[in-house]
Design a protein around this motif. Structure first.
Motif, PDB file in Angstrom:
ATOM      1  N   TRP A 320       0.834  -1.196   0.000  1.00 28.12           N
ATOM      2  CA  TRP A 320       0.000   0.000   0.000  1.00 28.12           C
ATOM      3  C   TRP A 320       0.867   1.243   0.000  1.00 28.12           C
ATOM      4  CZ3 TRP A 320       0.521   3.617   3.772  1.00 28.12           C
ATOM      5  CH2 TRP A 320       1.034   3.206   5.008  1.00 28.12           C
ATOM      6  N   ILE A 321       0.376   2.245  -0.677  1.00 26.33           N
ATOM      7  CA  ILE A 321       1.025   3.550  -0.668  1.00 26.33           C
ATOM      8  C   ILE A 321      -0.006   4.584  -0.244  1.00 26.33           C
ATOM      9  CG2 ILE A 321       2.813   3.010  -2.376  1.00 26.33           C
ATOM     10  CD1 ILE A 321       1.077   4.299  -4.495  1.00 26.33           C
ATOM     11  N   MET A 322       0.459   5.604   0.435  1.00 25.40           N
ATOM     12  CA  MET A 322      -0.440   6.587   1.029  1.00 25.40           C
ATOM     13  C   MET A 322      -0.740   7.748   0.090  1.00 25.40           C
ATOM     14  SD  MET A 322      -2.020   6.684   3.847  1.00 25.40           S
ATOM     15  CE  MET A 322      -3.249   7.846   4.420  1.00 25.40           C
ATOM     16  N   ARG A 323       0.103   7.962  -0.883  1.00 21.47           N
ATOM     17  CA  ARG A 323      -0.001   9.170  -1.713  1.00 21.47           C
ATOM     18  C   ARG A 323      -1.382   9.337  -2.364  1.00 21.47           C
ATOM     19  NH1 ARG A 323       4.411   8.541  -3.948  1.00 21.47           N
ATOM     20  NH2 ARG A 323       5.628   9.962  -2.656  1.00 21.47           N
ATOM     21  N   PRO A 324      -1.971   8.312  -2.980  1.00 21.73           N
ATOM     22  CA  PRO A 324      -3.297   8.519  -3.604  1.00 21.73           C
ATOM     23  C   PRO A 324      -4.378   8.918  -2.609  1.00 21.73           C
ATOM     24  CG  PRO A 324      -2.285   6.487  -4.390  1.00 21.73           C
ATOM     25  CD  PRO A 324      -1.459   6.953  -3.245  1.00 21.73           C
TER      26      PRO A 324
END
Length: 439
Positions: A320-324
């Motif tokens: 998972w990435i937080m940017r979006p």
């Protein structure tokens, strides 16, 4: 010559009753009982109803002698002055074996039975973290306790305004039995605040239960409802809109990784509820639910969100990435978001620019708490924007994670930043910023 005059009375003897009761208010049970022996006036003060409106009783799973005496004293005074109680809190601390749980059940049966007969003032009841799904609760003891509590709630249903059963962890049928007790006399309940966060056992898809929907339809004046996202459905939102829209102010919603949250909830259902309940604010608390596609299914633009908390609890997941989430989801609440909490182990992703842009876009954001990998320069940029009135933050609490053992250089930079904005921080902000090694 013998002096027949009465001895001079201490100035304490002339203390007005209202002042004497105020002094007694700050004394514990033992000191109150001792003070009541001083004179008749002080003894009368002991029986003032205002002194016994609130009571907390803690059952310690592994009690010391001192704690046992404290518990016995609290229990005795609750029975003696129970008719005055307005707010009762029961705490069950670290239950460690079945005999202790059985004793707890027996004592609670006697206590609740006594209060049910003598009390007509109780408006607030809190019994948190029962964890009835634990092995120490044997089936018979568990069933007896639920029966006792249900009978008490039924008896108090016309007067209770607040009920907190957070962490009960019971089955769907048992949970609905307890909630139905609040409406069993008239088939309606006018209680204003309920906390049923973690009320049902883990992994239950409560949102698909017709029994739960039927139970919730009996509540007609809810002001604050605290619960889990695995309870939410279009049907529940429609029920809240139909029966409690005139009073509903706050929904506190917890979404945990182990609770089912794959249901599809319509944005139209949220919009209809928000339209009928114009005072409604929604607060979300996410525990390890971090993936963008999961959050996007929950955080619909129609929801009147006031607060969002996203916590990964130190878990790091490269999937998972937080940017979006920071750039696509959260900005949708720019007009209403007032409180933002982010606790992230984002060791694979630097988010300074995205986070700062989100803060500047949220025109009503007052509270910011961030635990994450950030550069120290982020704080200088944030404070500079605050000094220029480009945001209205009043609380800033930041823990800057670092992968280095020695964070002396970062701490010195933070000290320099504090000095630069000292006047702003001291006069306008609740400010706390530290570095925190994550090695």
């Amino acid at each position: 010559m013998e002096d027949d005059s009465e001895p001079e009375q201490s100035s304490w003897g002339y203390l007005p009753d209202v002042c004497l009761r105020h002094v007694f208010h700050w004394l514990d049970d033992r000191d109150r009982s001792r003070a009541a022996l001083v004179c008749k006036k002080w003894s009368c003060a002991m029986y003032s109803g205002s002194l016994w409106r609130c009571r907390t009783i803690t059952f310690y799973g592994q009690p010391s002698r001192a704690r046992t005496l404290e518990f016995q004293s609290a229990l005795w005074y609750t029975k003696k002055f129970g008719k005055y109680l307005k707010h009762l809190e029961i705490k069950l601390s670290n239950p460690y074996n079945t005999p202790f749980i059985k004793k707890f059940q027996v004592i609670m049966r006697g206590l609740l039975s006594h209060l049910g007969k003598c009390n007509s003032h109780l408006v607030s009841l809190s019994i948190k973290y029962l964890e009835l799904d634990c092995l120490v609760w044997k089936n018979v003891v568990r069933a007896q306790f639920i029966k006792t509590l249900a009978a008490f709630l039924k008896r108090m249903s016309n007067q209770l305004e607040y009920l907190n059963l957070k962490g009960a962890r019971i089955t769907l049928e048992e949970g609905c039995e307890l909630l139905n007790s609040l409406s069993s006399l008239t088939n309606r309940s006018f209680i204003s605040e309920i906390n049923i966060e973690d009320f049902f056992s883990l992994h239950l898809s409560v949102y698909s239960s017709a029994l739960f929907h039927q139970t919730m339809s009996k509540f007609h004046s809810l002001t604050i409802l605290t619960f889990n996202y695995n309870c939410i459905s279009d049907e529940l939102l429609d029920i809240l809109r139909e029966h409690s829209s005139h009073s509903l102010c706050t929904l506190n919603i917890k979404c945990h990784i182990h609770d089912p949250h794959g249901q599809v909830v319509s944005g139209m259902s949220w919009a209809n509820l928000a339209k009928r309940a114009p005072k409604l604010n929604v607060n979300f608390f996410f525990e390890r639910v971090m993936k963008h596609d999961h959050l996007a299914r929950i955080l619909l633009v129609e929801i009147p969100v006031r607060s969002i908390s996203l916590r990964s609890c130190y878990f790091s997941d490269p999937d998972w990435i937080m940017r979006p989430t920071l750039t696509n989801l959260l900005p949708a609440y720019w007009h209403g978001l007032q409180k933002l909490t982010l606790e992230l182990n984002n060791d694979h992703e630097l988010l300074d620019n995205e986070l700062l842009q989100l803060i500047l876009s949220c025109k009503r954001l007052l509270f910011l708490k961030v635990w994450a990998f950030l550069s120290v320069s982020f704080m200088e940029r944030l404070l500079q924007n605050r000094a220029e009135r480009k945001c209205i933050l009043t609380t800033i609490k930041v823990r800057i994670y670092t992968a280095q053992d020695d964070s002396t250089e970062e701490e010195q930079l933070l000290a320099d930043i504090y000095r630069k904005f000292k006047y702003l921080i001291d006069s306008e902000l609740n400010y706390f910023v530290i570095t925190y090694p994550m090695v």
